[in-house]
Design a protein around this motif. Sequence first.
Motif, PDB file in Angstrom:
ATOM      1  N   ARG A 109       2.477   6.674  -3.881  1.00  0.00           N
ATOM      2  CA  ARG A 109       1.638   7.218  -3.624  1.00  0.00           C
ATOM      3  C   ARG A 109       1.664   8.745  -5.160  1.00  0.00           C
ATOM      4  O   ARG A 109       2.830   8.052  -6.373  1.00  0.00           O
ATOM      5  CB  ARG A 109       3.227   8.030  -3.093  1.00  0.00           C
TER       6      ARG A 109
ATOM      7  N   SER B 214      -0.674  15.197  -2.901  1.00  0.00           N
ATOM      8  CA  SER B 214      -0.390  14.184  -2.022  1.00  0.00           C
ATOM      9  C   SER B 214      -1.206  13.212  -2.050  1.00  0.00           C
ATOM     10  O   SER B 214      -1.147  13.447  -0.514  1.00  0.00           O
ATOM     11  CB  SER B 214       0.947  13.872  -1.694  1.00  0.00           C
ATOM     12  N   LEU B 215      -1.308  11.486  -2.350  1.00  0.00           N
ATOM     13  CA  LEU B 215      -2.153  10.883  -1.925  1.00  0.00           C
ATOM     14  C   LEU B 215      -1.519   9.686  -2.411  1.00  0.00           C
ATOM     15  O   LEU B 215      -0.727   8.993  -3.387  1.00  0.00           O
ATOM     16  CB  LEU B 215      -3.373  11.461  -3.612  1.00  0.00           C
ATOM     17  N   ARG B 216      -2.259   8.811  -1.342  1.00  0.00           N
ATOM     18  CA  ARG B 216      -2.078   7.379  -1.338  1.00  0.00           C
ATOM     19  C   ARG B 216      -2.886   6.822  -2.316  1.00  0.00           C
ATOM     20  O   ARG B 216      -4.028   6.805  -1.701  1.00  0.00           O
ATOM     21  CB  ARG B 216      -2.466   6.982   0.200  1.00  0.00           C
TER      22      ARG B 216
ATOM     23  N   ASN C 292      -8.890   8.655  -3.005  1.00  0.00           N
ATOM     24  CA  ASN C 292      -7.871   8.211  -1.951  1.00  0.00           C
ATOM     25  C   ASN C 292      -7.297   8.978  -1.255  1.00  0.00           C
ATOM     26  O   ASN C 292      -8.010   9.836  -1.223  1.00  0.00           O
ATOM     27  CB  ASN C 292      -6.946   7.824  -3.015  1.00  0.00           C
TER      28      ASN C 292
ATOM     29  N   ASN D  62       0.829  -1.412   0.005  1.00  0.00           N
ATOM     30  CA  ASN D  62       0.169   0.373   0.168  1.00  0.00           C
ATOM     31  C   ASN D  62       0.694   1.125   0.013  1.00  0.00           C
ATOM     32  O   ASN D  62       0.718   2.324   0.783  1.00  0.00           O
ATOM     33  CB  ASN D  62      -0.953   0.061   1.377  1.00  0.00           C
ATOM     34  N   ASN D  63       1.448   1.301  -0.942  1.00  0.00           N
ATOM     35  CA  ASN D  63       2.474   2.353  -1.228  1.00  0.00           C
ATOM     36  C   ASN D  63       2.801   3.548  -2.099  1.00  0.00           C
ATOM     37  O   ASN D  63       3.892   3.404  -2.503  1.00  0.00           O
ATOM     38  CB  ASN D  63       4.319   1.945  -0.676  1.00  0.00           C
TER      39      ASN D  63
ATOM     40  N   TRP E 173      -1.613  10.938   1.490  1.00  0.00           N
ATOM     41  CA  TRP E 173      -0.256  10.843   1.204  1.00  0.00           C
ATOM     42  C   TRP E 173       0.014  11.182   3.154  1.00  0.00           C
ATOM     43  O   TRP E 173       0.126  12.409   3.292  1.00  0.00           O
ATOM     44  CB  TRP E 173       0.274  10.700   0.661  1.00  0.00           C
ATOM     45  N   GLU E 174       0.081  10.521   3.623  1.00  0.00           N
ATOM     46  CA  GLU E 174       0.741  11.282   5.590  1.00  0.00           C
ATOM     47  C   GLU E 174       2.380  11.055   5.043  1.00  0.00           C
ATOM     48  O   GLU E 174       2.536   9.882   5.577  1.00  0.00           O
ATOM     49  CB  GLU E 174      -0.090  10.861   6.576  1.00  0.00           C
TER      50      GLU E 174
ATOM     51  N   GLU F 172       1.329  11.860  -6.748  1.00  0.00           N
ATOM     52  CA  GLU F 172       1.294  13.543  -6.899  1.00  0.00           C
ATOM     53  C   GLU F 172       0.097  14.076  -8.445  1.00  0.00           C
ATOM     54  O   GLU F 172       0.606  13.884  -9.527  1.00  0.00           O
ATOM     55  CB  GLU F 172       2.530  14.652  -7.149  1.00  0.00           C
TER      56      GLU F 172
END
Length: 172
Positions: free
Chosen positions: A72, A79-81, A168, A69-70, A171-172, A74
């Motif tokens: 990412r 920035s989204l996962r 989505n 689950n990585n 991104w954290e 832009e």
Amino acid sequence: MSGMYENVVPRNQRQPHSKRGWLVAIVVVAVVVLAACVYPVARTLLHQYQYKQYLSALSSQTTQVYTKNNLRAEVDGASLRITPDNAYAIYNTMVALGAGSVAGQAPEEAPEATLYYGDQAVMQLWDVSTDNTSRVYVSFDGPDRDFSYIIGEKGMEYLMKPLSPDQNPAWE
């Protein structure tokens, strides 16, 4: 006028004209025509082969980001996962749309979306216009394979649904 008849050679003693020049010209023309016919076919076959290699690399990267689950992305400054299901949606879209056409130079402007497959690969997507039709320029830089092409039938809006901030988390 003396000696004039001495320079005349009877027909049965004449040297035949050399046909070597004509033969060389025919061979050169045949090689040029053959090369002109073979080059487009060879280029298409090479593009198809490279596309299959790209799909193989994209498949392994998609499988990796599905388990970790990585993925990412832009997109529009966010920035989204990318969720695992959306990662597979992107892969399935690339498969379904086919090899498209051979790409030229990458656009100079910033891409509409950049996808980071862990630390292994990066895919960039640009919205380009060819023949007054919106298409997607795809550039994939993977650990073993780099490939770029232009998707033939769909524009960027077709790929934006699985890359949407609505589908989505950030991104954290």
